[in-house]
Design an enzyme around this catalytic site. Sequence first.
Site, mmCIF file in Angstrom:
data_model
loop_
_atom_site.group_PDB
_atom_site.id
_atom_site.type_symbol
_atom_site.label_atom_id
_atom_site.label_comp_id
_atom_site.label_asym_id
_atom_site.label_seq_id
_atom_site.Cartn_x
_atom_site.Cartn_y
_atom_site.Cartn_z
ATOM 1 N N LYS A 187 0.859 -1.187 0.000
ATOM 2 C CA LYS A 187 0.000 0.000 0.000
ATOM 3 C C LYS A 187 0.891 1.232 0.000
ATOM 4 C CE LYS A 187 -4.453 0.247 0.690
ATOM 5 N NZ LYS A 187 -5.325 -0.415 -0.273
ATOM 6 N N ASN B 157 22.023 21.836 -10.976
ATOM 7 C CA ASN B 157 22.485 23.224 -11.072
ATOM 8 C C ASN B 157 21.384 24.049 -11.715
ATOM 9 O OD1 ASN B 157 24.082 25.461 -11.085
ATOM 10 N ND2 ASN B 157 25.608 24.678 -12.529
ATOM 11 N N THR C 94 -3.460 -5.465 0.568
ATOM 12 C CA THR C 94 -2.870 -4.144 0.813
ATOM 13 C C THR C 94 -3.725 -3.387 1.825
ATOM 14 O OG1 THR C 94 -3.981 -3.035 -1.021
ATOM 15 C CG2 THR C 94 -1.887 -4.112 -1.514
ATOM 16 N N ASP C 95 -5.014 -3.708 1.864
ATOM 17 C CA ASP C 95 -5.877 -3.074 2.868
ATOM 18 C C ASP C 95 -5.480 -3.509 4.283
ATOM 19 O OD1 ASP C 95 -8.299 -1.358 3.164
ATOM 20 O OD2 ASP C 95 -8.949 -3.119 4.304
ATOM 21 N N HIS D 136 20.124 27.073 -13.210
ATOM 22 C CA HIS D 136 20.855 28.204 -13.786
ATOM 23 C C HIS D 136 20.081 29.520 -13.684
ATOM 24 C CE1 HIS D 136 23.618 25.279 -15.331
ATOM 25 N NE2 HIS D 136 22.689 24.689 -16.052
ATOM 26 N N VAL E 70 29.972 23.122 -8.398
ATOM 27 C CA VAL E 70 28.974 22.359 -7.646
ATOM 28 C C VAL E 70 29.594 21.030 -7.198
ATOM 29 C CG1 VAL E 70 26.705 21.259 -7.783
ATOM 30 C CG2 VAL E 70 27.108 23.434 -8.958
ATOM 31 N N GLN E 71 30.403 20.440 -8.090
ATOM 32 C CA GLN E 71 31.026 19.148 -7.774
ATOM 33 C C GLN E 71 31.792 19.225 -6.454
ATOM 34 O OE1 GLN E 71 30.764 20.370 -10.858
ATOM 35 N NE2 GLN E 71 30.924 18.790 -12.441
ATOM 36 N N ARG F 173 29.101 34.066 -9.820
ATOM 37 C CA ARG F 173 27.801 33.717 -10.396
ATOM 38 C C ARG F 173 26.804 33.363 -9.299
ATOM 39 N NH1 ARG F 173 28.342 27.361 -12.417
ATOM 40 N NH2 ARG F 173 29.061 26.594 -10.408
ATOM 41 N N PHE G 121 32.807 29.392 -11.704
ATOM 42 C CA PHE G 121 33.015 28.178 -12.500
ATOM 43 C C PHE G 121 33.911 28.575 -13.663
ATOM 44 C CE2 PHE G 121 31.582 24.932 -15.691
ATOM 45 C CZ PHE G 121 32.159 23.858 -15.038
#
Length: 334
Positions: free
Chosen positions: A42, A281, A87-88, A283, A254-255, A206, A189
């Site tokens: 569920k 990223n 599932t109930d 932008h 970012v890396q 940036r 960057f």
Amino acid sequence: MSNNQNFHSDETGKYVVYDNTSFNSTERDDNAYDLQQFGYGKNNVKVLYVQRNGPVHSIRECEVDVRLQLTSKEDYLSGDNSRIIATDSQKNTVYILARKYGIKSPEQFALILCQHFINVYNHIEKVRAHILDYPWQRLQAGSNPHNHAFIMVPSVTRYCTVTLQRKGVPNVISGLKDLRVIKTTQSAFRGFLKDEYRTLPDAEDRIFSTVVDSSWEYSEINTVDYDRAWTTVKDCILEKFAGPPKEGIYSPSVQNTLYLAERLILDKLPEVENIEMSMPNKHYFEVNFSKFPKWLVGEGPNDTVFLPVDKPSGFIHAKLGRAKRNDELVKSKL
Ligand SMILES: O=c1[nH]c(=O)c2[nH]c(=O)[nH]c2[nH]1
């Protein structure tokens, strides 16, 4: 055939499946196929748990996904439903266990759920519980925490996934997602590969914006303070993204920021075995006003008006684990 005929409860409370030999499966040629993945459960079982300590109440609201994999595939292959835990019924189990044990943390409740299904039904091979935690925070009335009122602060979503295989140990993964952040400087960057495909100029300064998704796996699960660990991870990510309030922290890519956040988390939380993180990223490009006359756009600096470009976005991802120490490497080679 009713459920009562298929199952009986022994004195330990365990439910045992009766052999259902009357089911006819001779018409099938199952050898021609291979059911490679199967399981059912569920999804999105919503539950609010209120803990009342006199006048001071605490709440936990969750959405639970339960997934079961049975030892047999007959439910799929022949339509024999005798072993299916509806599932109930799984949904009802969530409510009953919440009432019996409370929801102290998503991880603890997921562990309780998984153990329950494995212990009670001999014919379950594997259980997975995925829990989403609603971001309720106690309301502050001035500087006083309110006894029983809460406010939703959806700045980040917490989740966990616990998996338990019969005869195995639980695997606990915690996570956070939708943590959207932006900073307006201290990000560059530059110096990236130059060839005929490159048009992007070096950026000295940036905008850096991302939506962090991170999940981590515990090597030890019994003594973990899951709430504390989760907050530590979130704080480490924000520390490496934003830095101190006045001067911030420089990001060359970012890396690199992602890697430094993961390292800090492994340093602070010895109980975490590995951590995965993605930082798309998002932008923001400077609007080019050069084609407009100066009298129209004014003389102001160019770096104040940006165009948010959410698609396409860069996608930066890494998973950091712990390197084996030399003595462990020697041992594993023996
Ligand atoms: O920090 C970044 N890493 C990249 O790999 C990349 N690629 C890109 O176009 N901009 C950026 N920024």
